[in-house]
Write an enzyme that holds these catalytic residues in place. Structure first.
Site, PDB file in Angstrom:
ATOM      1  N   SER A 142      -4.364  36.360 -23.270  1.00  0.00           N
ATOM      2  CA  SER A 142      -5.021  35.061 -23.469  1.00  0.00           C
ATOM      3  C   SER A 142      -6.365  35.160 -24.195  1.00  0.00           C
ATOM      4  O   SER A 142      -7.281  34.375 -23.912  1.00  0.00           O
ATOM      5  CB  SER A 142      -5.174  34.315 -22.135  1.00  0.00           C
TER       6      SER A 142
ATOM      7  N   GLU B 175      -3.621  45.178 -20.673  1.00  0.00           N
ATOM      8  CA  GLU B 175      -3.130  43.800 -20.691  1.00  0.00           C
ATOM      9  C   GLU B 175      -2.638  43.429 -19.296  1.00  0.00           C
ATOM     10  O   GLU B 175      -1.500  43.762 -18.927  1.00  0.00           O
ATOM     11  CB  GLU B 175      -1.960  43.661 -21.680  1.00  0.00           C
TER      12      GLU B 175
ATOM     13  N   GLU C  95       6.211  43.174 -21.671  1.00  0.00           N
ATOM     14  CA  GLU C  95       7.447  42.411 -21.892  1.00  0.00           C
ATOM     15  C   GLU C  95       8.631  43.356 -22.096  1.00  0.00           C
ATOM     16  O   GLU C  95       9.756  43.033 -21.720  1.00  0.00           O
ATOM     17  CB  GLU C  95       7.260  41.459 -23.084  1.00  0.00           C
TER      18      GLU C  95
ATOM     19  N   GLY D  39      -0.226  35.069 -22.033  1.00  0.00           N
ATOM     20  CA  GLY D  39       0.395  33.780 -22.330  1.00  0.00           C
ATOM     21  C   GLY D  39       0.144  32.702 -21.292  1.00  0.00           C
ATOM     22  O   GLY D  39       0.806  31.670 -21.298  1.00  0.00           O
TER      23      GLY D  39
ATOM     24  N   HIS E 119       4.711  47.715 -23.998  1.00  0.00           N
ATOM     25  CA  HIS E 119       4.257  46.356 -23.696  1.00  0.00           C
ATOM     26  C   HIS E 119       4.940  45.872 -22.419  1.00  0.00           C
ATOM     27  O   HIS E 119       6.110  46.184 -22.169  1.00  0.00           O
ATOM     28  CB  HIS E 119       4.585  45.420 -24.866  1.00  0.00           C
TER      29      HIS E 119
ATOM     30  N   LYS F  99       5.094  39.351 -31.407  1.00  0.00           N
ATOM     31  CA  LYS F  99       6.269  39.299 -30.505  1.00  0.00           C
ATOM     32  C   LYS F  99       7.491  38.814 -31.290  1.00  0.00           C
ATOM     33  O   LYS F  99       7.613  39.148 -32.466  1.00  0.00           O
ATOM     34  CB  LYS F  99       5.951  38.436 -29.280  1.00  0.00           C
TER      35      LYS F  99
ATOM     36  N   ASN G 237      -0.181  40.758 -32.024  1.00  0.00           N
ATOM     37  CA  ASN G 237       1.203  41.071 -31.659  1.00  0.00           C
ATOM     38  C   ASN G 237       1.990  39.770 -31.770  1.00  0.00           C
ATOM     39  O   ASN G 237       1.843  38.886 -30.933  1.00  0.00           O
ATOM     40  CB  ASN G 237       1.227  41.629 -30.229  1.00  0.00           C
TER      41      ASN G 237
END
Ligand code: 13P
Length: 253
Positions: A214, A168, A100, A174, A98, A13, A11
């Site tokens: 990660s 996730e 985010e 991250g 996701h 992003k 991904n």
């Protein structure tokens, strides 16, 4: 031995200009020279790169996916992209829900369910993301949160072919932090049993369950060897061909 073919998906992003075609080219070349059998590979670049990447990859086994879509086919929705448009650009899958997007755009499980159905309507595979925040984890709510997300964000028509679930944990994205393999196993086993109960052994038992957060070359082999982990959804470490190959290579027999 699991009968599920694992998937390593990147991904990207909001990262990547046209010149990053060099990275995906390098990835394809390396996999051609030194194939890793029995694993599927996908890159989900920003929407601007879906078409050029899909064209570049049309003769090899790297699939291209989108990162989000609008629930409707078309209409007055400035800035949005439909699942049909991503299909028309050469995508074969779309990430929906996701964390985010949940955080930045207030996406709810109900909206994510609509986006998953839009993905199927366009003939694509929905990669539906679930995962708890650090706060929820610290209150011991991980399984409750993930079960609620599965119940409300995964639509009734999910099959082993049209849906992939990505677990996730938000706090692992991250940050360089990952859950222990025991914790990953606990959550993935729970997701599997929820899916089997709802969709039956063929579909619930055959759906791919990716771990994301990660993942890097140095921890991939350990994470990917956990039962009910059928691949990875990789952020930062998917941007460079060499890093991503290191993860794909964890499936080398
Ligand atoms: P990182 O691999 O950068 O932690 O991101 C994971 C992710 O969000 C993939 O969707």
């Amino acid at each position: 031995m699991s009968r599920i073919t694992p998937l390593v998906a990147g991904n990207w992003k909001m990262n990547g200009m046209r010149e990053q075609a060099a990275e995906i080219g390098k990835l394809a070349e390396s996999l051609e020279k030194d194939p890793v059998d029995g694993v599927d590979v996908m890159i989900c670049p920003p929407a601007t790169l879906v078409m050029p990447f899909a064209e570049l990859m049309k003769d090899n086994r790297i699939e291209i996916g989108g990162q989000d879509c609008h629930p409707l086919v078309s209409g007055a929705h400035t800035g949005d992209i439909s699942a049909e448009m991503l299909a028309d650009s050469g995508a074969t899958a779309i990430i929906v829900g996701h964390s985010e997007r949940r955080a930045d755009h207030g996406e709810t499980d109900a909206l994510i369910s609509e986006k998953a159905q839009a993905t199927w309507r366009a003939g694509l595979v929905a990669i539906i993301c679930v995962g708890e925040t650090n706060g929820q984890r610290s209150y011991g709510l991980t399984l409750d949160v993930v079960r609620r997300q599965l119940k409300n964000a995964v639509p009734d028509g999910a099959t082993a072919q049209n849906t992939i679930i990505a677990y996730e944990p938000v706090w692992a994205i991250g940050t360089g932090l990952t859950p222990t393999v025991e914790d990953v196993k606990k959550v993935h086993d729970d997701i599997r049993s929820v899916l089997v109960e709802r969709f039956g052994s063929e579909n619930g038992g055959g759906m791919r369950l990716l771990y994301g957060g990660s993942v890097k070359a140095s921890n991939a082999a350990e994470l990917m060897s956990v039962e009910n982990v059928d691949g990875a959804l990789v952020g930062g470490a998917s941007l460079k061909a060499d890093d991503f190959l290191g993860i794909i290579n964890s499936y080398k027999s």
